[in-house]
Design a protein around this motif. Structure first.
Motif, PDB file in Angstrom:
ATOM      1  N   LEU A  21       0.755  -1.076  -0.254  1.00 20.58           N
ATOM      2  CA  LEU A  21       0.046   0.135  -0.025  1.00 20.58           C
ATOM      3  C   LEU A  21       0.787   1.194  -0.034  1.00 20.58           C
ATOM      4  N   GLY A  22       1.839   1.293   0.784  1.00 21.19           N
ATOM      5  CA  GLY A  22       2.688   2.389   0.662  1.00 21.19           C
ATOM      6  C   GLY A  22       3.726   2.792  -0.382  1.00 21.19           C
ATOM      7  N   MET A  23       3.819   1.614  -1.467  1.00 24.79           N
ATOM      8  CA  MET A  23       4.597   1.736  -2.582  1.00 24.79           C
ATOM      9  C   MET A  23       3.600   2.885  -3.660  1.00 24.79           C
ATOM     10  N   ASP A  24       2.262   2.726  -3.510  1.00 25.86           N
ATOM     11  CA  ASP A  24       1.552   3.566  -4.173  1.00 25.86           C
ATOM     12  C   ASP A  24       1.697   5.169  -3.724  1.00 25.86           C
ATOM     13  N   ALA A  25       1.883   5.202  -2.489  1.00 25.28           N
ATOM     14  CA  ALA A  25       2.160   6.371  -1.710  1.00 25.28           C
ATOM     15  C   ALA A  25       3.664   6.877  -2.254  1.00 25.28           C
ATOM     16  N   PHE A  26       4.395   5.878  -2.260  1.00 27.60           N
ATOM     17  CA  PHE A  26       5.710   6.388  -2.736  1.00 27.60           C
ATOM     18  C   PHE A  26       5.932   6.880  -4.299  1.00 27.60           C
ATOM     19  N   SER A  27       5.344   6.048  -4.990  1.00 31.51           N
ATOM     20  CA  SER A  27       5.555   6.366  -6.173  1.00 31.51           C
ATOM     21  C   SER A  27       4.640   7.480  -6.905  1.00 31.51           C
ATOM     22  N   LEU A  28       3.571   7.802  -6.395  1.00 38.17           N
ATOM     23  CA  LEU A  28       2.935   8.774  -6.628  1.00 38.17           C
ATOM     24  C   LEU A  28       3.454  10.260  -5.879  1.00 38.17           C
ATOM     25  N   GLY A  29       4.056  10.019  -4.752  1.00 35.06           N
ATOM     26  CA  GLY A  29       4.661  11.066  -4.155  1.00 35.06           C
ATOM     27  C   GLY A  29       6.157  11.833  -4.979  1.00 35.06           C
ATOM     28  N   TRP A 139      -6.205  -3.279  14.890  1.00 35.09           N
ATOM     29  CA  TRP A 139      -5.369  -1.881  15.315  1.00 35.09           C
ATOM     30  C   TRP A 139      -4.081  -2.089  14.957  1.00 35.09           C
ATOM     31  N   LEU A 140      -3.224  -3.292  14.824  1.00 34.16           N
ATOM     32  CA  LEU A 140      -2.228  -3.626  14.521  1.00 34.16           C
ATOM     33  C   LEU A 140      -2.044  -3.328  12.879  1.00 34.16           C
ATOM     34  N   ALA A 141      -2.859  -3.583  12.276  1.00 27.76           N
ATOM     35  CA  ALA A 141      -2.962  -3.491  10.521  1.00 27.76           C
ATOM     36  C   ALA A 141      -3.100  -1.883  10.351  1.00 27.76           C
ATOM     37  N   VAL A 142      -4.149  -1.261  10.929  1.00 30.27           N
ATOM     38  CA  VAL A 142      -4.068   0.061  10.684  1.00 30.27           C
ATOM     39  C   VAL A 142      -2.983   0.826  11.077  1.00 30.27           C
ATOM     40  N   VAL A 143      -2.362   0.404  12.078  1.00 27.42           N
ATOM     41  CA  VAL A 143      -1.340   1.210  12.594  1.00 27.42           C
ATOM     42  C   VAL A 143      -0.040   0.965  11.568  1.00 27.42           C
ATOM     43  N   VAL A 144       0.185  -0.124  11.205  1.00 30.49           N
ATOM     44  CA  VAL A 144       1.413  -0.491  10.469  1.00 30.49           C
ATOM     45  C   VAL A 144       0.962   0.297   9.084  1.00 30.49           C
ATOM     46  N   PHE A 145      -0.175   0.110   8.391  1.00 37.22           N
ATOM     47  CA  PHE A 145      -0.591   0.851   7.236  1.00 37.22           C
ATOM     48  C   PHE A 145      -0.341   2.195   7.426  1.00 37.22           C
ATOM     49  N   GLY A 146      -0.752   2.986   8.292  1.00 30.90           N
ATOM     50  CA  GLY A 146      -0.651   4.381   8.573  1.00 30.90           C
ATOM     51  C   GLY A 146       0.990   4.833   8.582  1.00 30.90           C
ATOM     52  N   ILE A 147       1.609   3.915   9.276  1.00 33.18           N
ATOM     53  CA  ILE A 147       3.291   4.394   9.635  1.00 33.18           C
ATOM     54  C   ILE A 147       3.754   4.378   8.108  1.00 33.18           C
ATOM     55  N   LEU A 148       3.503   2.947   7.759  1.00 33.83           N
ATOM     56  CA  LEU A 148       4.269   2.952   6.073  1.00 33.83           C
ATOM     57  C   LEU A 148       3.708   4.090   5.242  1.00 33.83           C
ATOM     58  N   GLY A 149       2.438   3.972   5.183  1.00 31.57           N
ATOM     59  CA  GLY A 149       2.033   5.011   4.343  1.00 31.57           C
ATOM     60  C   GLY A 149       2.855   6.365   4.460  1.00 31.57           C
ATOM     61  N   MET A 150       2.795   6.782   5.762  1.00 27.35           N
ATOM     62  CA  MET A 150       3.147   8.233   6.015  1.00 27.35           C
ATOM     63  C   MET A 150       4.844   8.420   5.549  1.00 27.35           C
ATOM     64  N   LEU A 151       5.604   7.288   5.884  1.00 29.07           N
ATOM     65  CA  LEU A 151       6.918   7.074   5.621  1.00 29.07           C
ATOM     66  C   LEU A 151       7.346   7.046   4.270  1.00 29.07           C
ATOM     67  N   MET A 152       6.539   6.053   3.726  1.00 30.98           N
ATOM     68  CA  MET A 152       7.032   5.876   2.233  1.00 30.98           C
ATOM     69  C   MET A 152       6.573   7.040   1.116  1.00 30.98           C
ATOM     70  N   SER A 153       5.294   7.663   1.880  1.00 31.31           N
ATOM     71  CA  SER A 153       4.898   8.805   1.000  1.00 31.31           C
ATOM     72  C   SER A 153       6.115  10.319   1.079  1.00 31.31           C
ATOM     73  N   ALA A 154       6.667  10.152   2.279  1.00 30.14           N
ATOM     74  CA  ALA A 154       7.501  11.209   2.743  1.00 30.14           C
ATOM     75  C   ALA A 154       8.771  10.963   2.147  1.00 30.14           C
ATOM     76  N   ILE A 155       9.397   9.660   1.758  1.00 32.14           N
ATOM     77  CA  ILE A 155      10.440   9.542   0.732  1.00 32.14           C
ATOM     78  C   ILE A 155      10.310   9.539  -0.576  1.00 32.14           C
ATOM     79  N   GLY A 156       8.783   9.172  -0.991  1.00 32.31           N
ATOM     80  CA  GLY A 156       8.952   9.662  -2.429  1.00 32.31           C
ATOM     81  C   GLY A 156       8.499  11.105  -2.839  1.00 32.31           C
ATOM     82  N   LEU A 157       8.304  11.885  -1.862  1.00 30.41           N
ATOM     83  CA  LEU A 157       7.900  13.364  -1.980  1.00 30.41           C
ATOM     84  C   LEU A 157       9.375  13.814  -2.082  1.00 30.41           C
ATOM     85  N   LEU A 158      10.287  13.525  -1.132  1.00 30.41           N
ATOM     86  CA  LEU A 158      11.634  13.911  -1.020  1.00 30.41           C
ATOM     87  C   LEU A 158      12.522  13.617  -2.175  1.00 30.41           C
TER      88      LEU A 158
END
Length: 188
Positions: A21-29, A139-158
């Motif tokens: 899921l984070g790869m989408d955020a990364f590539s679009l970022g 709760w484990l799933a959504v926390v992991v999704f949120g953290i990875l989405g945030m980190l991977m989008s930041a890396i892609g944007l940078l």
């Protein structure tokens, strides 16, 4: 309390799905980052994407048992339309306002940020629908999704910001094309 093999297996599965899921955020970022947006804006967008990567699966999980088949395809379609719109807007601005070098001071408005975050998180909604059918540690799933989405989008944007400065207006054009192409991928 120690986890057993089933809990570790579920954790690794959730981690792999969160990474996908984070790869989408990364590539679009990367595409959006070519605008040369400010670090503060990158932080806001990344946090918003992380939040949407938490909220969308929750929404999907809570409604997944009833609407998986119908809404899954609708969610992808809506995400595709939003990405195509953002890509066209970015491409248009680069071509017709390319003479002005406003990239260094480009600001992403609140509506653009929310639309981008929503479109990136549509696949998380679909994953939530499927999770609604299984016994998953929500709760484990959504926390992991949120953290990875945030980190991977930041890396892609940078990364996009760094590459975008070297490419100039063409970086914006390429970013718009990337967003549009991913939008088409969701539509077809």
């Amino acid at each position: 309390m120690a986890w057993d093999i089933v809990q570790w297996g579920q954790f690794y599965t959730i981690l792999m799905i969160g990474f996908a899921l984070g790869m989408d955020a990364f590539s679009l970022g990367i595409g959006l980052g070519t605008l040369g947006i400010r670090l503060r804006t990158i932080a806001k967008i990344s946090l918003t994407i992380g939040l949407f990567h938490i909220l969308m699966p929750l929404l999907g999980i809570f409604t997944g048992m009833f609407l998986t088949k119908v809404v899954g395809s609708v969610a992808s379609f809506i995400g595709g339309i939003i990405l195509c719109y953002l890509g066209i807007q970015m491409f248009w601005a680069a071509i017709f306002k390319g003479d002005e070098d406003t990239r260094a001071t480009r600001k992403i408005g609140g509506i653009e940020m929310l639309l981008f975050s929503l479109s990136v998180s549509m696949d998380a909604l679909s994953v939530g629908f499927s999770f609604g059918l299984f016994a998953v540690n929500v709760w484990l799933a959504v926390v992991v999704f949120g953290i990875l989405g945030m980190l991977m989008s930041a890396i892609g944007l940078l990364l996009g910001k760094r590459v975008g400065h070297r490419l100039g207006t063409w970086g914006e054009v390429i970013g718009g094309v990337i967003l549009f192409a991913f939008g088409l991928k969701f539509l077809f």
